[in-house]
Design a protein around this motif. Structure first.
Motif, PDB file in Angstrom:
ATOM      1  N   LYS A  63       0.810  -1.212   0.000  1.00  0.00           N
ATOM      2  CA  LYS A  63       0.000   0.000   0.000  1.00  0.00           C
ATOM      3  C   LYS A  63       0.850   1.272   0.000  1.00  0.00           C
ATOM      4  O   LYS A  63       0.325   2.364  -0.119  1.00  0.00           O
ATOM      5  CB  LYS A  63      -0.923   0.011   1.220  1.00  0.00           C
ATOM      6  CG  LYS A  63      -1.986  -1.080   1.174  1.00  0.00           C
ATOM      7  CD  LYS A  63      -2.896  -0.981   2.381  1.00  0.00           C
ATOM      8  CE  LYS A  63      -3.956  -2.089   2.339  1.00  0.00           C
ATOM      9  NZ  LYS A  63      -4.834  -2.038   3.536  1.00  0.00           N
ATOM     10  N   THR A 113       3.328   4.232  -1.169  1.00  0.00           N
ATOM     11  CA  THR A 113       3.660   4.903  -2.419  1.00  0.00           C
ATOM     12  C   THR A 113       5.146   5.220  -2.422  1.00  0.00           C
ATOM     13  O   THR A 113       5.763   5.362  -1.363  1.00  0.00           O
ATOM     14  CB  THR A 113       2.859   6.210  -2.563  1.00  0.00           C
ATOM     15  OG1 THR A 113       3.102   7.024  -1.410  1.00  0.00           O
ATOM     16  CG2 THR A 113       1.373   5.914  -2.660  1.00  0.00           C
ATOM     17  N   ARG A 120       9.997   0.170  -5.220  1.00  0.00           N
ATOM     18  CA  ARG A 120       9.600   1.491  -4.728  1.00  0.00           C
ATOM     19  C   ARG A 120      10.809   2.407  -4.588  1.00  0.00           C
ATOM     20  O   ARG A 120      10.732   3.605  -4.855  1.00  0.00           O
ATOM     21  CB  ARG A 120       8.852   1.364  -3.401  1.00  0.00           C
ATOM     22  CG  ARG A 120       7.554   0.627  -3.561  1.00  0.00           C
ATOM     23  CD  ARG A 120       6.702   0.645  -2.314  1.00  0.00           C
ATOM     24  NE  ARG A 120       5.540  -0.193  -2.546  1.00  0.00           N
ATOM     25  CZ  ARG A 120       4.520   0.137  -3.317  1.00  0.00           C
ATOM     26  NH1 ARG A 120       4.509   1.308  -3.904  1.00  0.00           N
ATOM     27  NH2 ARG A 120       3.511  -0.692  -3.494  1.00  0.00           N
ATOM     28  N   THR A 177      11.822   4.329   2.633  1.00  0.00           N
ATOM     29  CA  THR A 177      11.109   3.194   2.031  1.00  0.00           C
ATOM     30  C   THR A 177      11.167   1.970   2.932  1.00  0.00           C
ATOM     31  O   THR A 177      10.174   1.244   3.079  1.00  0.00           O
ATOM     32  CB  THR A 177      11.708   2.864   0.648  1.00  0.00           C
ATOM     33  OG1 THR A 177      11.643   4.022  -0.185  1.00  0.00           O
ATOM     34  CG2 THR A 177      10.949   1.722  -0.009  1.00  0.00           C
TER      35      THR A 177
END
Length: 426
Positions: free
Chosen positions: A5, A7, A57, A149
């Motif tokens: 989930k 970003t 990511r 991240t």
């Protein structure tokens, strides 16, 4: 746990970096405009691994750096806040952009963990290559993206609350004991939001002690964007990579002296005023090849002694800080300089207790002390599942790995901090 989930981390500005990357970039453009380099990422926290989704990511966050340009407002502010930046460099920054698609390689390497599929963990590899003057700005934002991240995707067991108040409390303890310090936490911060809360907390503490006699103060932050946003002074000088690179391409003999001389030619102190001490960039970083080699190098010739006499002070970043202080004082006395006119900047794994102890030691020994506090401000969290247990920060670095085909190395006073080609280190 794989962060489905989350970003990608998208940094807002090229100025979301440490000042010393910009000061070095200007010097590189002047002295080594055609040098080609590589950088390599190292995760010293080997047990803290990444899923393939987390690495994707990270890759997306790095690719977003290509969209960043400095605004006219940012360029105008740099001219005022950093008087040592020359008009040619500001003009260079006006059209500067990163090209991660061509300059950065990001890989996920499976390590045979018991998990499979999307939960499988592995190691992260990041390699940067290109013109030194272009790719020098990757180190800090890439590390910030990796750290944020990781704590968005791999480790969610931490409590984000109370960071502003925690930073205020830490700053109060330091300043009430007369300690002046700078915030150095960009590279290993848990998030940009945390970083902003920390700066706000430091600012609160500064206002609270204003006018109190014998108090310390917040000298500034190494983060250029947040210095602009919060009205702080951006602070920083030079990193190990400057000396590492010069030694690799010009020889190790007297490489400390050569690196300082070239820095000196770029940043001699005419811009220095007592009202803006951070405009004086003459703080020597001593442990690129061990401080013993540094002192021997500078004391071996008149040019080195002259730099020691004229420069503001030295930075201690590894090894025994007390032994460092005593040796610095010995050197200054040996060359006829009063150590009380010089400063040692401590920047190695600091917290409140270490700062207090080192301030007392330096004062009693007879030299000024300054402090650059990083991870302790921007990545100090407790676990959500157990409020009395710390949530460990990632211990990560990105170091220059080669220049013009020559391997670069760093031989620290703390042997676990050695980086680079093992044969070259030997």
């Amino acid at each position: 746990m794989n962060g489905s989930k989350a970003t990608p981390v998208k940094l807002p500005s090229l100025l979301d970096t440490d000042l010393y990357k910009l000061t070095m970039q200007q010097a590189v453009l002047k002295h080594y405009p055609n040098a080609q380099v590589t950088y390599r990422f190292t995760n010293r926290s080997e047990e803290m691994q990444f899923t393939q989704a987390a690495v994707e990511r990270i890759r997306a966050g790095i690719q977003h750096l290509a969209s960043l340009r400095l605004s006219q407002d940012e360029l105008d502010w740099l001219k005022t806040a950093c008087p040592y930046f020359q008009s040619e460099y500001i003009e260079f920054l006006n059209s500067f952009q990163l090209r991660p698609k061509d300059q950065v390689e990001v890989r996920w390497v499976a390590t045979g963990s018991e998990e499979t599929g999307s939960e499988a963990k592995g190691s992260l590899e990041v390699n940067v290559r290109g013109l030194w003057s272009n790719v020098i700005l990757y180190e800090v934002p890439v590390m910030a993206i990796i750290s944020e991240t990781y704590f968005q995707t791999m480790d969610l067991d931490w409590n984000p609350d109370g960071q502003q108040e925690l930073a205020r409390e830490k700053a109060m303890k330091l300043m009430q004991k007369g300690i002046s310090f700078s915030e150095f936490g960009t590279r290993r911060r848990r998030s940009l939001a945390t970083h902003e809360q920390v700066i706000a907390g430091l600012l609160e503490a500064q206002k609270q002690v204003e006018g109190t006699p014998n108090c310390g103060r917040v000298l500034g932050t190494s983060n250029v964007m947040l210095a602009k946003k919060f009205g702080f002074q951006p602070v920083g000088t030079v990193a190990h990579e400057w000396t590492m690179a010069i030694a690799a391409i010009e020889g190790y003999e007297h490489s400390n002296l050569r690196a300082l001389q070239q820095w000196d030619s770029e940043y001699q102190p005419p811009t220095f005023t007592p009202q803006q001490p951070s405009a004086n960039l003459t703080i020597a970083l001593t442990d690129t090849f061990s401080t013993r080699v540094f002192w021997d190098d500078l004391l071996s010739c008149d040019e080195g002694v002259e730099i020691l006499r004229r420069w503001r002070g030295v930075r201690q970043d590894s090894g025994d800080p007390r032994a460092f202080v005593l040796r610095a004082i010995d050197v200054y006395r040996q060359i006829g300089v009063n150590p009380r006119e010089k400063v040692v900047i401590f920047s190695d794994g600091l917290n409140v207790d270490k700062c207090l102890a080192l301030q007392t030691f330096a004062q009693q020994a007879g030299i000024q002390a300054g402090f650059g506090v990083g991870t302790y401000f921007t990545n100090d969290f407790n676990k959500k599942s157990n409020a009395s247990e710390k949530s460990p920060a990632l211990n990560i670095v990105i170091k220059i790995n080669s220049i013009n085909g020559h391997p670069t190395v760093k031989i620290s006073d703390e042997l676990t901090k050695n980086t680079g080609d093992q044969e070259e280190i030997a």
